[in-house]
Design a protein around this motif. Structure first.
Motif, mmCIF file in Angstrom:
data_model
loop_
_atom_site.group_PDB
_atom_site.id
_atom_site.type_symbol
_atom_site.label_atom_id
_atom_site.label_comp_id
_atom_site.label_asym_id
_atom_site.label_seq_id
_atom_site.Cartn_x
_atom_site.Cartn_y
_atom_site.Cartn_z
ATOM 1 N N PRO A 36 -1.810 -2.445 -3.890
ATOM 2 C CA PRO A 36 -3.040 -1.668 -3.737
ATOM 3 C C PRO A 36 -3.668 -1.884 -2.363
ATOM 4 C CG PRO A 36 -3.368 -3.492 -5.246
ATOM 5 C CD PRO A 36 -1.912 -3.463 -4.908
ATOM 6 N N VAL A 37 -4.360 -0.888 -1.913
ATOM 7 C CA VAL A 37 -5.034 -0.975 -0.622
ATOM 8 C C VAL A 37 -6.162 -1.992 -0.732
ATOM 9 C CG1 VAL A 37 -6.371 0.323 1.082
ATOM 10 C CG2 VAL A 37 -4.461 1.407 -0.106
ATOM 11 N N ALA A 38 -6.254 -2.845 0.264
ATOM 12 C CA ALA A 38 -7.299 -3.867 0.256
ATOM 13 C C ALA A 38 -8.667 -3.205 0.352
ATOM 14 C CB ALA A 38 -7.103 -4.828 1.414
ATOM 15 N N ARG A 39 -9.620 -3.809 -0.264
ATOM 16 C CA ARG A 39 -10.983 -3.283 -0.254
ATOM 17 C C ARG A 39 -11.533 -3.298 1.172
ATOM 18 N NH1 ARG A 39 -15.377 -5.024 -4.617
ATOM 19 N NH2 ARG A 39 -15.257 -2.900 -5.337
ATOM 20 N N ALA A 40 -12.114 -2.183 1.563
ATOM 21 C CA ALA A 40 -12.669 -2.071 2.911
ATOM 22 C C ALA A 40 -13.935 -2.909 3.032
ATOM 23 C CB ALA A 40 -12.992 -0.612 3.219
ATOM 24 N N SER A 41 -14.129 -3.432 4.220
ATOM 25 C CA SER A 41 -15.351 -4.197 4.440
ATOM 26 C C SER A 41 -16.513 -3.224 4.643
ATOM 27 C CB SER A 41 -15.196 -5.093 5.667
ATOM 28 O OG SER A 41 -14.957 -4.303 6.809
ATOM 29 N N LEU A 42 -17.699 -3.715 4.431
ATOM 30 C CA LEU A 42 -18.878 -2.868 4.596
ATOM 31 C C LEU A 42 -19.063 -2.505 6.062
ATOM 32 C CD1 LEU A 42 -21.364 -4.652 2.182
ATOM 33 C CD2 LEU A 42 -20.067 -2.564 1.785
#
Length: 127
Positions: free
Chosen positions: A103-109
């Protein structure tokens, strides 16, 4: 003549134990095949090793040939236990039958200052 116990035994559906389906293999790492890992059939059938697949493995391969599915979706479609599905998917991946994509890593804010600067630039250019 059959006894009542034999009749009940004959009417029961055949039960295949999970360790028979998985051929005794263990669970893969969660990082390798998590619930949201995307799985699809490998495109090049020529490079696949020739080995006899079980009916469960063939079913998984046919299901994955339609496009990317998550491990959770595959388990839901097959109605097999999640652990069994993960083990079979891992074996098919190692055999070259399947491709997995983590899965694609969660984007940073995003920094709000940068967004404000972009907005200011757009307003300056387009009014």
């Amino acid at each position: 003549m059959t006894t009542p116990g034999e009749q009940a035994h004959d009417a029961a559906p055949p039960l295949v134990r999970p360790y028979v389906i998985t051929k005794g293999r263990g669970l893969p790492d969660d990082e390798q095949l998590s619930l949201v890992t995307l799985v699809t059939a490998a495109g090049d059938e020529q490079q696949r090793p020739t080995r006899r697949l079980s009916p469960e493995e063939q079913g998984l391969l046919e299901l994955c040939a339609a496009g990317y599915l998550t491990v959770a979706e595959i388990a839901g479609h097959t109605r097999l236990p999640l652990g069994v599905v993960r083990i079979l998917l891992s074996a098919l991946t190692e055999g070259g039958y399947l491709l997995v994509r983590p899965p694609v890593a969660r984007a940073s804010l995003v920094d709000t200052r940068i967004l404000q600067e972009v907005l200011n630039g757009l307003e300056a250019k387009f009014g």
